[in-house]
Design an enzyme around this catalytic site. Structure first.
Site, PDB file in Angstrom:
ATOM      1  N   GLY A  35      31.691 -49.497 -25.430  1.00 41.71           N
ATOM      2  CA  GLY A  35      32.509 -48.641 -24.573  1.00 41.71           C
ATOM      3  C   GLY A  35      32.284 -47.171 -24.885  1.00 41.71           C
ATOM      4  O   GLY A  35      31.254 -46.802 -25.458  1.00 41.71           O
ATOM      5  N   LEU A  37      31.601 -44.974 -22.711  1.00 42.18           N
ATOM      6  CA  LEU A  37      30.286 -44.919 -22.065  1.00 42.18           C
ATOM      7  C   LEU A  37      29.879 -43.485 -21.727  1.00 42.18           C
ATOM      8  O   LEU A  37      30.703 -42.653 -21.381  1.00 42.18           O
ATOM      9  CB  LEU A  37      30.313 -45.765 -20.786  1.00 42.18           C
ATOM     10  CG  LEU A  37      30.684 -47.249 -20.992  1.00 42.18           C
ATOM     11  CD1 LEU A  37      30.681 -47.978 -19.656  1.00 42.18           C
ATOM     12  CD2 LEU A  37      29.746 -47.938 -21.987  1.00 42.18           C
ATOM     13  N   HIS A  38      28.589 -43.229 -21.879  1.00 41.99           N
ATOM     14  CA  HIS A  38      28.023 -41.923 -21.533  1.00 41.99           C
ATOM     15  C   HIS A  38      26.771 -42.163 -20.697  1.00 41.99           C
ATOM     16  O   HIS A  38      26.394 -43.320 -20.430  1.00 41.99           O
ATOM     17  CB  HIS A  38      27.728 -41.102 -22.793  1.00 41.99           C
ATOM     18  CG  HIS A  38      26.946 -41.836 -23.831  1.00 41.99           C
ATOM     19  ND1 HIS A  38      25.632 -42.222 -23.623  1.00 41.99           N
ATOM     20  CD2 HIS A  38      27.270 -42.278 -25.068  1.00 41.99           C
ATOM     21  CE1 HIS A  38      25.196 -42.849 -24.690  1.00 41.99           C
ATOM     22  NE2 HIS A  38      26.165 -42.918 -25.584  1.00 41.99           N
ATOM     23  N   GLY A  40      23.762 -42.192 -21.362  1.00 42.34           N
ATOM     24  CA  GLY A  40      22.769 -43.084 -21.971  1.00 42.34           C
ATOM     25  C   GLY A  40      23.046 -44.536 -21.597  1.00 42.34           C
ATOM     26  O   GLY A  40      22.129 -45.287 -21.231  1.00 42.34           O
ATOM     27  N   HIS A  41      24.327 -44.935 -21.663  1.00 42.81           N
ATOM     28  CA  HIS A  41      24.684 -46.302 -21.259  1.00 42.81           C
ATOM     29  C   HIS A  41      24.401 -46.505 -19.767  1.00 42.81           C
ATOM     30  O   HIS A  41      23.930 -47.553 -19.346  1.00 42.81           O
ATOM     31  CB  HIS A  41      26.171 -46.564 -21.501  1.00 42.81           C
ATOM     32  CG  HIS A  41      26.582 -46.535 -22.931  1.00 42.81           C
ATOM     33  ND1 HIS A  41      27.436 -45.586 -23.447  1.00 42.81           N
ATOM     34  CD2 HIS A  41      26.267 -47.351 -23.972  1.00 42.81           C
ATOM     35  CE1 HIS A  41      27.632 -45.808 -24.730  1.00 42.81           C
ATOM     36  NE2 HIS A  41      26.939 -46.874 -25.080  1.00 42.81           N
ATOM     37  N   GLN A  65      31.333 -54.891 -37.695  1.00 44.56           N
ATOM     38  CA  GLN A  65      30.179 -54.051 -38.021  1.00 44.56           C
ATOM     39  C   GLN A  65      30.591 -52.696 -38.589  1.00 44.56           C
ATOM     40  O   GLN A  65      29.739 -51.845 -38.826  1.00 44.56           O
ATOM     41  CB  GLN A  65      29.252 -53.887 -36.809  1.00 44.56           C
ATOM     42  CG  GLN A  65      29.810 -53.055 -35.667  1.00 44.56           C
ATOM     43  CD  GLN A  65      28.912 -53.105 -34.445  1.00 44.56           C
ATOM     44  OE1 GLN A  65      28.858 -54.093 -33.723  1.00 44.56           O
ATOM     45  NE2 GLN A  65      28.190 -52.024 -34.182  1.00 44.56           N
ATOM     46  N   ASP A 154      19.409 -46.503 -31.696  1.00 48.45           N
ATOM     47  CA  ASP A 154      19.707 -47.378 -32.831  1.00 48.45           C
ATOM     48  C   ASP A 154      18.460 -48.214 -33.098  1.00 48.45           C
ATOM     49  O   ASP A 154      18.432 -49.423 -32.842  1.00 48.45           O
ATOM     50  CB  ASP A 154      20.913 -48.259 -32.510  1.00 48.45           C
ATOM     51  CG  ASP A 154      22.167 -47.440 -32.294  1.00 48.45           C
ATOM     52  OD1 ASP A 154      22.767 -47.006 -33.277  1.00 48.45           O
ATOM     53  OD2 ASP A 154      22.522 -47.205 -31.126  1.00 48.45           O
ATOM     54  N   SER A 190      28.239 -41.919 -28.273  1.00 47.27           N
ATOM     55  CA  SER A 190      29.700 -41.881 -28.086  1.00 47.27           C
ATOM     56  C   SER A 190      30.352 -41.017 -29.162  1.00 47.27           C
ATOM     57  O   SER A 190      31.442 -40.476 -28.961  1.00 47.27           O
ATOM     58  CB  SER A 190      30.268 -43.300 -28.161  1.00 47.27           C
ATOM     59  OG  SER A 190      29.623 -44.119 -27.215  1.00 47.27           O
ATOM     60  N   ARG A 191      29.693 -40.881 -30.312  1.00 48.87           N
ATOM     61  CA  ARG A 191      30.295 -40.124 -31.414  1.00 48.87           C
ATOM     62  C   ARG A 191      30.134 -38.612 -31.235  1.00 48.87           C
ATOM     63  O   ARG A 191      30.775 -37.850 -31.969  1.00 48.87           O
ATOM     64  CB  ARG A 191      29.695 -40.579 -32.750  1.00 48.87           C
ATOM     65  CG  ARG A 191      30.155 -41.981 -33.154  1.00 48.87           C
ATOM     66  CD  ARG A 191      29.650 -42.384 -34.526  1.00 48.87           C
ATOM     67  NE  ARG A 191      30.296 -43.591 -35.011  1.00 48.87           N
ATOM     68  CZ  ARG A 191      29.752 -44.818 -34.976  1.00 48.87           C
ATOM     69  NH1 ARG A 191      28.547 -44.997 -34.442  1.00 48.87           N
ATOM     70  NH2 ARG A 191      30.404 -45.861 -35.453  1.00 48.87           N
TER      71      ARG A 191
HETATM   72  O1  PAF Z   1      24.981 -50.385 -30.285  1.00 47.04           O
HETATM   73  C1  PAF Z   1      26.144 -50.791 -30.080  1.00 47.04           C
HETATM   74  O2  PAF Z   1      26.915 -50.238 -29.274  1.00 47.04           O
HETATM   75  C2  PAF Z   1      26.662 -51.982 -30.866  1.00 47.04           C
HETATM   76  O3  PAF Z   1      26.119 -52.013 -32.141  1.00 47.04           O
HETATM   77  C3  PAF Z   1      26.428 -53.325 -30.148  1.00 47.04           C
HETATM   78  C4  PAF Z   1      24.950 -53.602 -29.959  1.00 47.04           C
HETATM   79  C5  PAF Z   1      27.123 -53.308 -28.784  1.00 47.04           C
HETATM   80  C6  PAF Z   1      27.032 -54.457 -30.972  1.00 47.04           C
HETATM   81  O4  PAF Z   1      28.388 -54.282 -31.184  1.00 47.04           O
END
Ligand code: PAF
Length: 285
Positions: A35, A37-38, A40-41, A65, A154, A190-191
């Site tokens: 979520g 979202l920007h 990039g998403h 995570q 990532d 997002s950060r």
């Molecule tokens: O990159 C992310 O946003 C998260 O690590 C993912 C792949 C949705 C898993 O929670």
């Protein structure tokens, strides 16, 4: 473009819908997100629609995570804005599982990824990639997409997911999508919304330092002195601590002394309270 993004918060109806789309011959593309979202998403959604007929976006801030001192509780959450953006972007469905759906009482399985998860974020965020591998495996098993898309920002996460999918014979194609950047080079994240104006002005140095290192590595320079120089440049700009700045093989993520084939320069560094990561490809001349 879809005028409506279907919203699912229970697995059974989601699966029924996916099965119906597949029975109609549609190729299903999953975009897993947390979520906030920007653009990039949204570029991932656009790519999903370009390579398939149905784009499904999962939104789940995955607690497993995040480490105990990380930003899980303050991670930005704004589902209604996310859903409006997904509708504009033409996503066909949003999968919004609850923590109880993902990790019901008695849940006790974790995936431990192999060497791709060692070093880099794997060292500074113990358990992080196990959490990512487990939740991504669940999301893929839930949605059963033909293709799942992940951003190259990532980069280690992408390689970890590729290795899990390969090792566990999962019937899905993993595709990496290049990082989208602001005009000044800052990778979309997002950060970024945590950055105050002073930090935001400093933040593009991260990419600038990586880009310069990548260019010199591509011309045959040795990694170690560049890493020392790059770390100093980041600290002088106001980053700190620099958790890692490394040069790794693009396929295996093994450390590189001199780039003889495609490599990546990868960094994680704090800017104030915000942890930023980025990476740039090294293409040997
Ligand atoms: O990159 C992310 O946003 C998260 O690590 C993912 C792949 C949705 C898993 O929670």
């Amino acid at each position: 473009m879809s005028d409506k993004t279907l919203r699912f918060d229970r697995l059974e109806p989601l699966r029924e819908q996916v099965d119906a789309w597949r029975a109609g011959g549609d190729r299903i593309v999953l975009v897993p997100t947390m979520g906030a979202l920007h653009s990039g998403h949204l570029a991932l959604v656009a790519h999903a629609k370009a390579i398939g007929q149905r784009a499904i976006v999962s939104i789940f801030v995955n607690p497993t995570q995040f480490g105990p001192n990380e930003d899980f509780s303050r991670y930005p959450r704004d589902t209604e804005t996310d859903l409006a953006l997904l509708a504009q972007a033409g996503a066909d469905a949003a999968w919004l599982p609850s923590v109880e759906t993902m990790y019901p009482t008695g849940f006790s399985t974790r995936i431990e990824p192999g060497p791709a998860a060692e070093g880099l974020c794997g060292t500074v965020r113990p358990g992080h990639f196990s959490g990512v591998a487990t939740v991504v495996t669940k999301l893929i098993n839930q949605v059963r997409p033909d293709i799942a898309l992940f951003g190259e920002k990532d980069f280690q996460q992408l390689q970890v997911i590729r290795s899990v999918v390969r090792d566990l014979d999962m019937a899905v194609t993993i595709e990496g999508v290049p990082t989208l950047r602001e005009a000044d080079g800052l990778a979309l994240s997002s950060r970024n919304r945590y950055l105050d104006p002073r930090e935001r002005a400093i933040a593009p140095r991260l990419h600038a330092v990586l880009a310069e290192m990548a260019e010199r590595l591509g011309r045959g320079a040795e990694a170690a002195p560049l890493i020392a120089e790059g770390t100093t440049a980041l600290e002088t700009a106001g980053f700190g601590p620099v958790q890692y700045l490394e040069v790794r093989d693009a396929q295996t993520l093994a450390p590189v002394v001199r780039a003889e084939r495609e490599a990546r320069v990868l960094v994680a560094a704090y800017l104030g309270a915000t942890r930023l990561i980025d990476n740039v490809a090294v293409v040997p001349a």
